[in-house]
Structures are given as structure tokens and as C-alpha cells.
Design an enzyme around this catalytic site. Structure first.
Site, PDB file in Angstrom:
ATOM      1  N   LYS A  53       0.879  -0.979  -0.049  1.00 18.61           N
ATOM      2  CA  LYS A  53       0.034   0.005   0.207  1.00 18.61           C
ATOM      3  C   LYS A  53       0.850   1.155  -0.037  1.00 18.61           C
ATOM      4  CE  LYS A  53      -3.971  -2.528   2.181  1.00 18.61           C
ATOM      5  NZ  LYS A  53      -4.602  -2.907   3.371  1.00 18.61           N
ATOM      6  N   GLN A  97      -4.763  -1.591   9.575  1.00 17.91           N
ATOM      7  CA  GLN A  97      -4.524  -3.144   8.868  1.00 17.91           C
ATOM      8  C   GLN A  97      -5.023  -4.158   9.813  1.00 17.91           C
ATOM      9  OE1 GLN A  97      -3.621  -3.515   5.775  1.00 17.91           O
ATOM     10  NE2 GLN A  97      -4.141  -5.640   5.935  1.00 17.91           N
ATOM     11  N   ASP A 120     -10.892   2.904   4.222  1.00 16.08           N
ATOM     12  CA  ASP A 120     -11.274   1.486   4.197  1.00 16.08           C
ATOM     13  C   ASP A 120     -12.779   1.346   4.161  1.00 16.08           C
ATOM     14  OD1 ASP A 120      -9.259  -0.560   3.854  1.00 16.08           O
ATOM     15  OD2 ASP A 120      -8.511  -0.423   5.958  1.00 16.08           O
TER      16      ASP A 120
HETATM   17  N1  GUN Z   1      -7.212  -6.880   6.142  1.00 14.83           N
HETATM   18  C1  GUN Z   1      -7.714  -7.840   4.815  1.00 14.83           C
HETATM   19  N2  GUN Z   1      -8.223  -6.684   4.103  1.00 14.83           N
HETATM   20  C2  GUN Z   1      -8.259  -5.667   4.627  1.00 14.83           C
HETATM   21  C3  GUN Z   1      -8.666  -4.523   3.986  1.00 14.83           C
HETATM   22  O1  GUN Z   1      -9.116  -4.275   3.041  1.00 14.83           O
HETATM   23  N3  GUN Z   1      -8.462  -3.147   4.619  1.00 14.83           N
HETATM   24  C4  GUN Z   1      -7.448  -3.616   6.240  1.00 14.83           C
HETATM   25  N4  GUN Z   1      -7.293  -2.369   6.825  1.00 14.83           N
HETATM   26  N5  GUN Z   1      -7.173  -4.629   6.790  1.00 14.83           N
HETATM   27  C5  GUN Z   1      -7.469  -5.727   5.981  1.00 14.83           C
END
Ligand code: GUN
Length: 316
Positions: A53, A97, A120
Site C-alpha cells: 500500500k 490493517q 477502508d
Molecule cells: N485485512 C484484510 N483486508 C483488509 C482491508 O481491506 N483493509 C484493512 N485495513 N485490513 C484488511
């Protein structure tokens, strides 16, 4: 006829190019979107995702910070960190995350993120915005699935869509986006009776259950579009042979790396489907592209830049 392959790499690079162009435009008016990614502890998969990311931000000209509080952090400490990021004007997006360590209250943490910076789309305010078709930030993986359908010109309105999996991150928002786009939507889960026959209703089938190869050919309506959200690692050679025997490229990779990645669908569903996303190289590629898109969208919404006539990503 084999299914059309819905190339996630292609769609993701289109979206990233569009986002990069927007970042350049914003730079001309002195605005640089910024993303803070919080990674608590040392989960190796999470480390890989967060690094990807941050790298994507660098590629597109988005400012980024990776914040790595220790595994032993308390819920209150993570909430305090988020409050500091909420208060900083140059930070437009905050992502935490997941999964968080078990002792941290993830619901409280996600509630602390300002809805305006919630790239998110996990904050209840944004969940509500999505449900009531208001502007807001939409979870990245489901938003990416919608972009695949849109960019591949796959009809949604009036179609039967079946979503397998009811997670807050994928299944539920996916079902809502499809509903908002006028599909007739069924959500399935582990207690659904006769899952194959329910799935066979789907002109569009979204597999988001986290079980390797679970969706087999008997679940597929001939000609359907399959979006496979699963990312599962196979290290067992019996399982490998079941799914990939004779696939030379995979066999070479498995021999070298001792693992391969499989989705929630048995790859043989491509024999019945009309179109499907590969794993890897499908839906997963869109998730980060949509995060970038959401970060720019959050910057524009919060810092008041003029909205373009056409949005880069579908809202609903
Ligand atoms: N863990 C698995 N998928 C995601 C996501 O789309 N965003 C975040 N922040 N954590 C995750």
C-alpha cells in the site's frame, strides 16, 4: 468455450493511471493527498500488504506514512494514535490493517477513525452511507469488484447476484453495492442450506469465504461471471496436485517456492463460467488501486477541492 479472464492487473493499472492523473491535478492547486497506514505487531501477511500500500502511494505521488506501534499496544494507545492522525490536516486517509492482535478491541479502534478519513470504509457512518446511497467511502475490495464488472461491461441491473460470505469487509458491502446497482442479491454463508443450488442462481457469483477451492463446478451457472475474492496459500502437495496437476507454470513455482496461491474457487470453474477473475492477478490487484482512489476522494471531499464530473470509482 473457456471463460473470459477478467484481468485484475489491467483494470488496476487503468485505475492507478487515473488516480495518478488526479494527484497531478491536485498538486497544481497545492494539495497532496496523504495516507497513514497503521500496522500493529508483526503479522507477516499484514506487513506485506501494508508495504504494498505504501509502495503504491509512492508510485502515484500520494504522501504516505507507515505507523508501526508494538504488538503490546493497548486499545487506548491505538485510539490515541488515531486521534492524533485525525487532527493532522495533511493526512487524508487512515487505515488500520486487520487483523489486530486479539487483545485489542478492533470495533473501538475502527470507530475512532474519522469517517472523513476512513479510506477502508469500515466506520459505521460509512457503512450507513453505503446502505442509504449517500456519498461516502466504500470498502476497497467490494469497490474493486464493482470496477471489474463496470470495466468489463458486465450487466448488473436485473441480474441474479449471489455473494458467498457475509464479512463486514467484503460480503456485506459487496451485497449492498450490487443491490444499489439493481441486482437481485442473495447472501450465503456457512449455515446456508444446499449452497450449490443457491449459487447456481447467480449470473454473478462472488466468492468471499476464505476456503481454498471450495466453490466447485457444481456451484456455477453456465456462462456466469465469477469474482473470486479468496487469497489462500497451498503448501500441501496433495492439494496442489488436485487443483494444478499439468499446469507447468504453477508446478515450477510450487517446486521453487513450496507454495502457491489459490482462490475460494476451484480453478476448474472456468470451464463452466462465462468470465472469471484469476487468482492471483484478479480481485486482489484492485484492492490497493481502490485504496489509492479512496485516499484521493477523501482528500477532495475533506479539503474542498472541486469534484470532477465523473467519479473514478462507482459508489453504488
Ligand atoms: N485485512 C484484510 N483486508 C483488509 C482491508 O481491506 N483493509 C484493512 N485495513 N485490513 C484488511
Amino acid at each position: 468455450m473457456p471463460a473470459t479472464v477478467l484481468d485484475g492487473n489491467l483494470f488496476a493499472s487503468q485505475i492507478k493511471a487515473e488516480v495518478a492523473a488526479e494527484v497531478q491535478q491536485l498538486a497544481a492547486s497545492g494539495l497532496r493527498p496523504g495516507l497513514a497506514a497503521i500496522l500493529v505487531g508483526h503479522n507477516p501477511a499484514s506487513q506485506t500488504y501494508v508495504r504494498s500500500k505504501v509502495r503504491a502511494c509512492e508510485q502515484l505521488g500520494i504522501y504516505s506514512e507507515m505507523v508501526t506501534p508494538p504488538e503490546t499496544s493497548t486499545t487506548a494507545e491505538i485510539v490515541a494514535l488515531i486521534e492524533q492522525l485525525n487532527a493532522r490536516d495533511e493526512i487524508d486517509g487512515i487505515l488500520v490493517q486487520l487483523p489486530l492482535p486479539a487483545h485489542i478491541d478492533a470495533k473501538r479502534v475502527l470507530l475512532a477513525v474519522s469517517p472523513q478519513k476512513d479510506v477502508d470504509g469500515f466506520h459505521p457512518a460509512n457503512v450507513g452511507n453505503l446502505c442509504t446511497q449517500r456519498p461516502g467511502l466504500v470498502p476497497c475490495t467490494p469497490a474493486g469488484c464493482m470496477e471489474i464488472l463496470r470495466r468489463a461491461n458486465i450487466a448488473i441491473e436485473g441480474q441474479e447476484a449471489v455473494v458467498v460470505g457475509r464479512s463486514d469487509i467484503v460480503g456485506k458491502p459487496m451485497a449492498m453495492l450490487l443491490t444499489n446497482a439493481n441486482a437481485t442479491v442473495t447472501i450465503c454463508h456457512s449455515k446456508t442450506k444446499d449452497l450449490p443450488s443457491v449459487c447456481r442462481r447467480g449470473d454473478i457469483l462472488v466468492a468471499a469465504i476464505g476456503r481454498p477451492g471450495f466453490i466447485t463446478t457444481e456451484f456455477i451457472k453456465p456462462g456466469a461471471t465469477i469474482l473470486d475474492v479468496g487469497i489462500n496459500y497451498i503448501t500441501n502437495s496433495v492439494l496442489f496436485e488436485r487443483y494444478f496437476k499439468g499446469d507447468e507454470k504453477r508446478e515450477k513455482q510450487f517446486a521453487e517456492k513450496k507454495y502457491t496461491i489459490i482462490g475460494d474457487c476451484d480453478p476448474r470453474v472456468a470451464r463452466i463460467a462465462g468470465a472469471c477473475t484469476p487468482v492471483p492477478g484478479g480481485v486482489g490487484k484492485l484492492t490497493i488501486a481502490m485504496l489509492m482512489s479512496n485516499t484521493v476522494k477523501a482528500a477532495k471531499l475533506r479539503r474542498g477541492a472541486k469534484q470532477p464530473q465523473t467519479e473514478p470509482a462507482v459508489q453504488g
